[in-house]
Motif scaffolding. Structure first.
Motif, PDB file in Angstrom:
ATOM      1  N   GLU A   1     -88.909  67.037  94.753  1.00  0.00           N
ATOM      2  CA  GLU A   1     -89.268  68.365  94.974  1.00  0.00           C
ATOM      3  C   GLU A   1     -88.022  69.334  95.197  1.00  0.00           C
ATOM      4  O   GLU A   1     -87.025  68.718  95.460  1.00  0.00           O
TER       5      GLU A   1
ATOM      6  N   ARG B   1     -87.201  72.648  97.317  1.00  0.00           N
ATOM      7  CA  ARG B   1     -87.455  73.344  98.492  1.00  0.00           C
ATOM      8  C   ARG B   1     -86.467  74.424  98.943  1.00  0.00           C
ATOM      9  O   ARG B   1     -85.317  74.099  98.964  1.00  0.00           O
TER      10      ARG B   1
ATOM     11  N   GLU C   1     -89.482  78.821 103.078  1.00  0.00           N
ATOM     12  CA  GLU C   1     -90.937  78.781 102.359  1.00  0.00           C
ATOM     13  C   GLU C   1     -91.927  77.524 102.539  1.00  0.00           C
ATOM     14  O   GLU C   1     -91.346  76.573 103.087  1.00  0.00           O
ATOM     15  N   ALA C   2     -92.989  78.024 102.752  1.00  0.00           N
ATOM     16  CA  ALA C   2     -94.185  77.073 103.220  1.00  0.00           C
ATOM     17  C   ALA C   2     -94.367  75.808 102.148  1.00  0.00           C
ATOM     18  O   ALA C   2     -94.497  74.809 102.781  1.00  0.00           O
ATOM     19  N   GLU C   3     -94.300  76.161 101.090  1.00  0.00           N
ATOM     20  CA  GLU C   3     -94.254  75.067  99.794  1.00  0.00           C
ATOM     21  C   GLU C   3     -93.353  74.975  99.108  1.00  0.00           C
ATOM     22  O   GLU C   3     -92.490  75.808  98.929  1.00  0.00           O
TER      23      GLU C   3
ATOM     24  N   SER D   1     -91.084  75.036  95.731  1.00  0.00           N
ATOM     25  CA  SER D   1     -91.374  75.622  94.345  1.00  0.00           C
ATOM     26  C   SER D   1     -91.516  74.655  93.202  1.00  0.00           C
ATOM     27  O   SER D   1     -91.775  75.208  92.183  1.00  0.00           O
TER      28      SER D   1
ATOM     29  N   THR E   1     -92.737  70.165  92.201  1.00  0.00           N
ATOM     30  CA  THR E   1     -92.790  68.881  92.650  1.00  0.00           C
ATOM     31  C   THR E   1     -92.818  68.027  91.283  1.00  0.00           C
ATOM     32  O   THR E   1     -93.677  68.740  90.197  1.00  0.00           O
TER      33      THR E   1
ATOM     34  N   PRO F   1     -98.253  67.653  90.588  1.00  0.00           N
ATOM     35  CA  PRO F   1     -98.658  68.026  91.888  1.00  0.00           C
ATOM     36  C   PRO F   1     -98.652  66.801  92.987  1.00  0.00           C
ATOM     37  O   PRO F   1     -99.042  65.520  92.607  1.00  0.00           O
TER      38      PRO F   1
ATOM     39  N   THR G   1     -97.304  65.231  97.334  1.00  0.00           N
ATOM     40  CA  THR G   1     -96.980  65.517  98.431  1.00  0.00           C
ATOM     41  C   THR G   1     -95.603  64.620  98.625  1.00  0.00           C
ATOM     42  O   THR G   1     -95.696  63.481  98.676  1.00  0.00           O
TER      43      THR G   1
END
Length: 270
Positions: A90, A92, A96-98, A100, A102, A128, A130
């Motif tokens: 990922e 990041r 930022e919450a999410e 950019s 993954t 996508p 986590t």
């Protein structure tokens, strides 16, 4: 002490350790610094066709975010000179919450003359997920029957050429005909799949592609090899090209089975 432990480790352990050290350098040296420290001098990355890797990171301003990753799947030749590594990643940006980006990376590692491992080829596909760095690593060749100890690059080149010819009629079908339970497929938008799930993902790729290898390499033991190059759609604009990386494993009967395929999407026409 660290050097001694690496010398005692298996080649599989060395590749895993090298990939983890690369990832650990990312927040310390920055994205560009980490890549410059771990890429071979002649390493290749993709944009989306193969391009020299070090110039993409040399003299660049610091990245605004952090790229994090970890190995979850590794294959190493019995000769201990060639390895493949893949895992989630990922990018990041602080605040930022999410993330950019993954996805999954796929890297070819080669052992250098001084015993160090360097990345020779690096490619990635977005999907996508986590992100969490894998706690363990799947040995992609564990339990595989040993093929005859023979290095025959011409046989691998012939296998790659035959696949390329079939891919002109349909890439997915060409790949599926060369897959077994260990085969792995990476595609944009879909996280990698293995075995029957990989076959199902492959056959969805109905693109008719004209693919040309730029490099084909085989391990010293002849059991693991790879190729990379560029592809264009058959009968379409020759200026619209993308890149691919393909890994092969040699079977006991001397033939080659597809171990992994990463073929990027064709870019949008301008």
């Amino acid at each position: 002490m660290v050097l001694a432990s690496l010398l005692l480790a298996t080649a599989f352990d060395q590749v895993v350790a090298a990939e983890r050290a690369f990832a650990a350098d990312s927040p310390v040296l920055g994205l560009h610094g980490a890549f410059l420290a771990h890429l071979a001098s002649d390493a290749i990355v993709f944009d989306p066709t193969p391009v020299p890797g070090p110039p993409r990171h040399k003299d660049k301003p610091p990245s605004k975010g952090t790229l994090s990753w970890g190995p979850g799947w590794v294959a190493v030749a019995r000769s201990g000179d060639l390895g493949l590594s893949s895992g989630p990643a990922e990018f990041r940006i602080p605040g930022e919450a999410e993330p950019s980006y993954t996805g999954w990376f796929f890297s070819v590692w080669e052992k250098q003359a001084d015993g160090a491992w360097k990345v020779r080829v690096d490619i990635g596909t977005a999907c996508p997920l986590t992100f969490a760095a894998p706690a363990s690593v799947d040995d992609a060749l564990a339990g595989a029957e040993a093929p005859p100890a023979k290095r025959d690059r011409s046989s691998l080149a012939a296998a790659e050429a035959k696949l390329a010819a079939d891919a002109r009629m349909g890439l997915g079908a060409a790949l599926a005909a060369r897959m077994d339970g260990r085969s792995r497929i990476h595609r944009e938008g879909a996280c990698p799949a293995t075995g029957e799930a990989a076959r199902a993902l492959a056959v969805k790729d109905t693109r008719k592609l004209d693919c040309k290898p730029l490099r084909i390499e085989l391990s010293g033991s002849g059991d693991l090899g790879y190729a990379y190059g560029s592809c264009k759609a058959v009968g379409d604009d020759p200026g619209v090209e993308t890149g691919y990386v393909r890994a092969w494993r040699r079977l006991p009967d001397g033939s080659y089975a597809l171990l992994a395929d990463v073929t990027l999407n064709l870019p949008e026409k301008k």
